[in-house]
Enzyme design. Structure first.
Site, PDB file in Angstrom:
ATOM      1  N   GLY A 169      -2.463 -11.664   7.152  1.00 51.03           N
ATOM      2  CA  GLY A 169      -3.215 -12.808   7.662  1.00 51.03           C
ATOM      3  C   GLY A 169      -3.118 -13.903   6.640  1.00 51.03           C
ATOM      4  N   GLY A 170      -3.889 -14.942   6.774  1.00 54.43           N
ATOM      5  CA  GLY A 170      -3.863 -16.102   5.877  1.00 54.43           C
ATOM      6  C   GLY A 170      -3.568 -15.760   4.432  1.00 54.43           C
ATOM      7  CG  ASP A 171      -6.722 -15.260   1.722  1.00 59.15           C
ATOM      8  OD1 ASP A 171      -6.976 -14.610   2.754  1.00 59.15           O
ATOM      9  OD2 ASP A 171      -7.597 -15.607   0.918  1.00 59.15           O
ATOM     10  CD  GLU A 172      -7.022  -9.892   5.439  1.00 64.58           C
ATOM     11  OE1 GLU A 172      -8.200 -10.128   5.657  1.00 64.58           O
ATOM     12  OE2 GLU A 172      -6.296  -9.243   6.220  1.00 64.58           O
ATOM     13  CG  LEU A 200      -4.356 -14.324  -2.223  1.00 61.50           C
ATOM     14  CD1 LEU A 200      -3.501 -15.556  -2.107  1.00 61.50           C
ATOM     15  CD2 LEU A 200      -3.851 -13.424  -3.336  1.00 61.50           C
TER      16      LEU A 200
END
Ligand code: C2E
Ligand code: MG
Ligand code: MG
Length: 692
Positions: A349-352, A309
């Protein structure tokens, strides 16, 4: 409940004591044998009833939870076994003996039967207890009572009881046990330490009693002295035992199912993202490995889509992590909707996010669909959030050589990174050159950062000449080499911006320009110094003070400074407006750079009220061939003059361009024809200002 339980035990011993008082009145005061049954028996018989209540009131694992049916069956087994044992020793004899009337028989039989029931319950409580000291003593007391009562009834039935019989000792010991139990019972305290050391032994107790009870009946049967009632009771014991075992089997099955469910839940958790429920990196890597195996064996193509993102951190920072989380959940649903049934969607992952597509042809279409679907606003926290993403795609076609899973993921990552670099919100597909470029870029960025920090970026100065050919001033331009090659500012300026060193770079270039400006040839007045400030640097509050102190250090009048303002919408930003105002207040001039391309607009020109307008090179290039451009030039010059700005034509390379520019009324010119940007030491010797 613990206190209430001991209160009831006190009532039990109290009622027995009351019975004893009545009995003593007969025996000692009236000096006659107490009749049987008498009022004393009422007191005695109340004892087991209170004791029973005490055991039930006591907090015990035996009477709580789902185990009640099991405890009931155990109780049945224990009571039955005790009955059989008692029948073999006393009850049977009392029954066969008969009594002086039905009342006496019933009361006589009631003693041991009541004791049996109490004892059975006590054993059950004991079996399920965690702290046993007090309960052991209570059980001991009840055993004592049972023995004494049975013996008394037996002796009375056989008319051999007299006061002072050794049986009386059993009562005495029973009450001793009660006293000790009351002193030593610290059940609730001990319960917290949860000692389960001997529980298997205690759990075996009911079974042991059943074995004894049935053995006694069998022994009786062998001797030919079986009472039918004992056979019935033995049958009940056995039935209870079987039911108990069946319950155990059911329990086992339930435990097994529960542990199976738990296991599959653990497995699910190990392979899924708890927030979005998507596959996690572990599962994704596994599936990719699997798909690559298939590719190796059957040449089945596949693709990995990596999606990161854009600027998600800003959402977390400004709206909070709750909104960030909710946004991720909403996005996960969108990803699920976009992917087809066989594809694996994962949060890496976080925003992946990653999508494994087991059919390479579809990959770019899916990636494009993500781009278009993601932009639809997501209603969250009273607003419509818009999310964008940069997407990288790595494919393995049937004809491609086999690759390793880690390598494929890396490729998708490289492609995603390329998408980010090319301005975000795009899809890019992996190519080997992309990786080379990325590695190069990274090395280059590190080298640039080091050079900026070491003040090793150089300055070149390009003259700006007035229409009469005299020097108006110089523009300071940054120069930097990488691996022996000069790199274009268009490449390294944005790179310095990404690396966060643009401010340092700008100031170091300006400081070098300020340092040498007075050693350069000047015109009628002192030469001006035109400087470039990066867009991201313009809002910085420290900019104006830094510029002024640089000028002061070299005794350069701030009025000789020309600050170029790039054509960009962001100059409407209040912080930028503040910088510009402060510059103007300090006496510096503002030049609108690269006019004629990009975001040029008349309204912005009016807002900014620049001192100078610099016409972009592309404008000048068209001058020779297009009469239309010349008309435009005339109009722009007229317009600029009307708002009080002077016009500088940039990029003048030919004599005819120069002639036209001058004829049209340009106040100053800058270009290779009049002087190339040159670095100070060389400049004094070779700069071509004299040509003009
Ligand atoms: P700019 O501010 O428009 O600078 C003028 C550019 O035109 C310079 O390119 C200059 O070498 C080039 N130029 C001048 N005369 C001619 C000509 O006759 N023909 C052609 N083709 N080009 C000519 P340069 O040095 O490559 O710089 C490019 C841009 O990089 C600059 O455009 C400026 O926006 C930026 N820049 C340069 N130095 C700095 C700096 O120290 N800080 C910041 N923030 N930006 C800088
Ligand atoms: Mg410039
Ligand atoms: Mg320019």
């Amino acid at each position: 409940r613990f206190r209430a339980s001991w209160g009831l035990f006190a009532a039990a011993t109290g009622s027995w004591g009351a019975g004893q008082v009545v009995w003593t009145c007969y025996e000692v005061v009236a000096r006659e044998a107490a009749p049987f049954p008498s009022l004393a028996d009422a007191g005695y018989l109340l004892f087991p009833i209170f004791a029973l209540a005490a055991l039930f009131v006591r907090p015990s694992a035996a009477f709580e939870g789902k185990g009640r049916l099991r405890v009931l069956l155990d109780g049945l087994m224990v009571a039955g076994a005790l009955f059989n044992l008692s029948w073999a020793t006393t009850l049977g004899a009392v029954y066969r003996q008969g009594a002086d009337g039905a009342g006496a028989l019933v009361v006589g039989m009631a003693y041991p039967v009541e004791d049996l029931v109490v004892l059975a319950v006590a054993v059950m409580v004991l079996v399920h207890a965690r702290a046993r000291t007090g309960l052991l003593l209570v059980t001991g007391a009840i055993v004592g009572m049972g023995v004494a009562d049975s013996a008394f009834v037996y002796l009375t039935a056989t008319d051999t009881y007299t006061t002072g019989n050794p049986v009386d000792l059993a009562w005495v010991s029973a009450f001793l046990f009660f006293g000790l139990a009351a002193l030593l019972d610290n059940g609730p305290v001990e319960a917290q330490t949860e000692s389960r050391t001997s529980s298997s032994l205690y759990l075996g107790l009911p079974y042991l009693l059943v074995i004894l009870g049935i053995s006694v009946v069998v022994a009786g049967g062998l001797r030919g002295t079986t009472d039918p009632v004992t056979v019935v009771v033995a049958a009940i014991e056995l039935a209870a035992l079987l039911a108990r075992q069946y319950l155990l089997v059911l329990d086992n099955r339930q435990l097994f199912l529960a542990s199976q469910a738990q296991q599959s839940q653990l497995r699910y958790r190990a392979f899924h993202d708890p927030l979005t429920g998507l596959a996690n990196r572990a599962l994704f890597t596994d599936r990719v490995g699997h798909a690559l195996d298939l590719h190796r064996r059957t040449l089945r193509p596949l693709a990995v889509v990596f999606c990161d993102l854009d600027d998600f951190k800003a959402v977390n920072d400004t709206l909070g992590h709750d909104v960030g989380d909710a946004l991720l959940v909403a996005l996960a649903d969108r990803f699920r909707a976009i992917a087809r049934a066989g594809d694996t969607v994962a949060r890496l992952g976080g925003d992946e996010f990653g999508i494994l597509i087991e059919d390479e042809g579809e990959a770019m279409a899916v990636a494009q669909r993500i781009l278009t679907d993601l932009v639809a606003p997501i209603p969250l926290a009273d607003r419509q959030l818009r999310v964008r993403a940069s997407i990288g795609v790595a494919t393995v076609a049937s004809t491609d050589p086999p690759v390793d899973g880690q390598e494929l993921l890396k490729r998708a990552d490289v492609a995603m990174y390329a998408a980010k670099r090319s301005g975000k919100f795009t899809v890019s597909a992996y190519t080997p050159e992309l990786r080379d470029r990325q590695v190069d870029n990274l090395d280059m960025e590190l080298a640039l950062t080091a050079d900026v920090m070491n003040d090793a970026v150089r300055v070149a100065l390009q003259p700006i000449l007035l229409s009469d050919g005299s020097v108006y001033g110089y523009e300071a331009l940054a120069r930097w080499d990488y691996e022996g090659q000069p790199i274009a500012p268009e490449t390294f300026i944005p790179m310095a911006d990404r690396a966060g060193v643009l401010r340092t770079l700008d100031l170091s270039v300006i400081s070098k320009g300020v340092a040498c400006i007075d050693s350069l040839p000047a015109g009628a007045g002192p030469a001006t110094l035109t400087v470039n400030i990066g867009l991201s640097h313009l809002p910085d509050e420290r900019l104006v003070p830094a510029l002024l102190s640089l000028l002061a250090a070299h005794h350069v009048d701030p009025r000789r400074l020309v600050v170029e303002i790039p054509e960009d919408r962001s100059i409407e930003n209040p912080a930028v407006v503040r910088t510009l105002t402060r510059l103007r207040v300090a006496g510096a001039q503002l030049a609108l750079d690269d006019f004629g391309v990009g975001y040029s607009s008349l309204s912005r020109m009016g807002q900014l009220r620049p001192d100078l307008v610099k016409l972009h090179r592309s404008f000048v290039v068209g001058l020779e061939s297009s009469p239309h451009t010349r008309d435009m030039l005339a109009a722009v010059i007229d317009l600029s003059h009307r708002i009080g700005a002077r016009v500088i034509a940039e990029g003048v390379e030919t004599e005819s361009q120069l002639a036209i520019a001058r004829a049209a009324g340009c106040d100053a010119v800058q270009g290779f024809l009049l002087g190339v940007p040159a670095e100070p030491p060389l400049m004094a010797a070779t700069h071509p200002v004299t040509r003009a």
